[in-house]
Write a protein that holds these residues in place. Sequence first.
Motif, short mmCIF file in Angstrom:
data_model
loop_
_atom_site.label_atom_id
_atom_site.label_comp_id
_atom_site.label_asym_id
_atom_site.label_seq_id
_atom_site.Cartn_x
_atom_site.Cartn_y
_atom_site.Cartn_z
N GLU A 476 17.34 18.13 -48.04
CA GLU A 476 16.83 19.31 -48.72
C GLU A 476 17.27 19.32 -50.17
O GLU A 476 18.26 18.69 -50.55
CB GLU A 476 17.30 20.58 -48.02
CG GLU A 476 18.81 20.73 -47.96
CD GLU A 476 19.25 21.97 -47.19
OE1 GLU A 476 18.44 22.47 -46.40
OE2 GLU A 476 20.38 22.41 -47.39
N LEU A 498 13.53 14.10 -46.29
CA LEU A 498 13.31 15.42 -46.86
C LEU A 498 12.41 16.23 -45.93
O LEU A 498 11.31 15.79 -45.60
CB LEU A 498 12.68 15.29 -48.24
CG LEU A 498 12.84 16.45 -49.22
CD1 LEU A 498 14.31 16.72 -49.51
CD2 LEU A 498 12.09 16.15 -50.51
N GLU A 499 12.87 17.41 -45.52
CA GLU A 499 12.17 18.17 -44.48
C GLU A 499 11.24 19.23 -45.04
O GLU A 499 10.29 19.63 -44.37
CB GLU A 499 13.19 18.84 -43.54
CG GLU A 499 13.98 17.83 -42.71
CD GLU A 499 14.89 18.53 -41.72
OE1 GLU A 499 15.07 19.76 -41.84
OE2 GLU A 499 15.42 17.84 -40.83
N TYR A 500 11.51 19.72 -46.23
CA TYR A 500 10.68 20.78 -46.78
C TYR A 500 10.98 20.92 -48.27
O TYR A 500 11.92 20.32 -48.80
CB TYR A 500 10.95 22.11 -46.08
CG TYR A 500 12.38 22.60 -46.23
CD1 TYR A 500 12.75 23.45 -47.25
CD2 TYR A 500 13.36 22.20 -45.32
CE1 TYR A 500 14.06 23.88 -47.39
CE2 TYR A 500 14.68 22.63 -45.44
CZ TYR A 500 15.03 23.47 -46.49
OH TYR A 500 16.32 23.89 -46.63
N ARG A 502 11.86 23.71 -51.38
CA ARG A 502 12.46 25.03 -51.54
C ARG A 502 11.45 26.06 -52.03
O ARG A 502 10.63 25.78 -52.90
CB ARG A 502 13.61 24.95 -52.54
CG ARG A 502 14.87 24.31 -51.98
CD ARG A 502 15.64 25.29 -51.13
NE ARG A 502 16.92 24.72 -50.69
CZ ARG A 502 17.75 25.35 -49.88
NH1 ARG A 502 17.47 26.54 -49.43
NH2 ARG A 502 18.89 24.77 -49.54
N ILE A 530 11.84 28.19 -47.21
CA ILE A 530 10.89 27.08 -47.23
C ILE A 530 9.63 27.47 -47.98
O ILE A 530 9.03 28.51 -47.70
CB ILE A 530 10.54 26.63 -45.80
CG1 ILE A 530 11.78 26.08 -45.09
CG2 ILE A 530 9.43 25.58 -45.83
CD1 ILE A 530 11.54 25.68 -43.67
#
Length: 911
Positions: A476, A498-500, A502, A530
């Motif tokens: 992140e 990387l999941e999402y 900001r 998110i």
Amino acid sequence: MAEDALFSIAGEIIKKLGSLAYQEVALWWGLKDQLLKLNGTVTRIKAVIQDAEEQLMHGKRTSREVRLFFSRSNQLVYGLRMGHNIKALRERLDDIQTDSIKFKFVPGKERASLTPFREQTTSSERDVIIGREGDKVALKTFLMNSNYEDNVSVISIVGIGGLGKTALAQHIYNDEQVKVHFGWKIWLSVSGCLDARNILKGVVGRDSDDKLESLKNKLAEKIKKKYLLVLDDVWDGEDGDDGDDGEKWDSLKGLLPRDVVGSKMVVTTRSHVIAKFTSTIEPHVLEGLSELDSWDLFRRKAFCQDQESGHVDEKIRKEIVKRCCGVPLVIKAIARLMSLKDRAQWLPFISTIVEREGKTTSSGVTRHVSCDMKLDLSQQTSIHLPFAERLRTLVLLQGGKWGVGAWESICRDFRCLRVLVLSHLGIKEVSPLIEKLKHLKYLDFSNNWMRVLPNSITDLVNLQVLKLNDCKYLMELPRGINKLINLRHLDDDSCESLEYMRRGIGKLTSLQTLSCFVVAKNRSPKSEKIGGLDELSKLNELRGSLKIRVKGYERDSCISEFEGAKLEDKEYLQTLTIKWDIDLYDKMLQSLQPNSSLQQLGIEGYGGMRFPSWLSHLSNLVKIHLVSCTRLEHIPPLDGIPSLEELLISSMGNSEYIYSEGVGGKEVSKFFPSLKKLVIWNCRRLKGWWKKSRGEMKDNNDESTVEEELTMLYFPCLSSLTIYNCPNLTSMPLFPTLHEGLLLFRTSSMPLQHTMKMKPPVCSSSSSFICPLSNLKGLTISSIDDMESLPEIGLQNLSSLQKLLIDECPRLKSLPLHDKGMPSLHTLVISGCRELKSLSESKSQTMIPHLPFLQELRIIGLSEELNRGWGKESEEVWPNIKHIPNIIINRFYIQKEGLYVEGEGLRWESM
């Protein structure tokens, strides 16, 4: 007091000179012009000071010049103490002049004007140009050739600053043959953006009327003969509007005489955009010098004529050449600097040299340090550099080990850093103390192992560039990233974990680079932090490449968020890649329509059954990559995109045909008019290009009808074709113009057979007909099950073929090579074709023809007839192969004397 007034004025003078004087003067060779200008100022100041000092020390009145220069009031006497302070000022100015002598600067002409946008580079050494022989020939050929469609033909010389564009143009401009060829020549140093009025006044005279029509008429009166006009150093417009630059160019062209046949223009520029729209032919791209030429230029500048350079250590030589990157301006600057050093000091000195836009510095006044050695900083409590507190740039490039102590040292001792590059160092955690580096503008953590970044990074409000590419474990971005109000470039390419993104990243409206935007995998639990795809809505300054990775979504909100991305507003974006990790439906992709200015598009893993129609209407696309769209049945027609040069279609597991409709009445000239590279990869069910063609609607067994249908269209500009693992692909447009390479692996031989059999009426008129594949340089055929032979006439047309590789074609029986048809062939490799009996065009000849330029022959795993009888004892074969340096027959190397020795096996290469 009078004393305060004097030093207030003197202080203002030194303040104005401060960025140049004392230590800063010697930092960059690129500041030479400013230093020379300063030298003159120093001389004038010293003269005035000397006059003032003499009068002050004797209590005399100052001259009028002294009073005007130093005093804000009308003071007459300053006192003894003032005299001593002025003496100190003189000593400092003496230091400046000493530095000038030390660095061997010679007074020269000052520039008429300076620009804050870019420093112009020029060459004063017009007589010696090293390593540009090919460039000279190409440019001179253009100038001397009158066989162009345009009456006034234009070529641009394009490349980065310092490569020698101006020097090359000057060399050609002053060539004796060129002088004779043109009746009128003029050189204009534009050093700015295109302005028709200024350029025309530069030709006809600066005192001319400002009206364009008047200037045009004067120019027509002046130019009656074939002319050569050089526009040197043309820049992009200050507003960055390429369209505006194009309009200015069109305006200028309209004012120049157009009826003098054979006239030429040369434009030098750093902008590839300007190069493209100014040239009437392909722009001439200037590359860096080769390693040998780089050293030759360095040697000439670093050594006197009576000095020997041959004994310079090879390690030092390579290091010098490596660091100069082939840029002549950098080579000359470093050579001059190194000429001041003893040869024994070169290697340690090189390690402190930093390249920065053609400028160099040494450790004595170092502000910028780059280290490309592996460092072990895991046990270090500090990084010891004597000038740490003065450093502006610290670059550690080649990896090593990192420790907590190193972090503390950098954040404590390197407070003035503007640029910090820490790549390949295995950093697992970034210290929160990084917030102390308040001046940072450029921060690079590429290729490290962090999972998170400290939120304190967002306190670096001056940060303009944050590079995180290839941080494979980063999950992140820091909280509060929207506080980085000056951020222009966020490079998070290849951050696979990387999941999402900001929430709030969409507030960084000045972002020009955002390499990857991740649509969250698990949105709901973390929705307060998110950001959705609609964060892209206002990021309309994005340019370069953007990759959207769709990891997950909420079905109820995804369409509105996808539409909210507003990609159609991103007019500066050049490359867009959309990668889907989940099954989605068609409306999602429909909502991601990009701006029509997009040049490259990639779609990977898309789970829909059809593409949106907008794909066919992106008229400026140059490259399209469609990968692993497994449910896709066909794609929209792409053959009408005028600028498309590269098309890759890969792993389309459900596609039997590329297009759903037939060929229609398409003209060859409008069918993929610019396509140069085509790759069809791993499409196992693919049968053909069109689902319905005239041949299929008739009797499928009528070979002549099918052949007529297949030869209706062909790729008019295709240079490279790869068909890999498409076993059912039997029909497609033909490819007679290939010249780079053809690779066929596990597919049908029918498209190749039909291309080789093409007849003149199909391609063009008989007078201009070029034999199919006559320009092809490399041909690789592997694992083709349906190929028993290749047409003899087709093989004879391969007059440019240099490499021929055939592997694992089990039914191949005949390969009728002909020595007169393959004059360029230098590599022939045939393996695993056990039915092949002969390589000759007829049974009456020997089993292999005489191929005069063949350098390598490999025959492996073939029939017994082709495996024996190759040595000197063979009276039939040996005369045809004895000139070949490398011969391997069935894993044995045949020496020139005809002896068999054990050799290496097959080294399979593709084109």
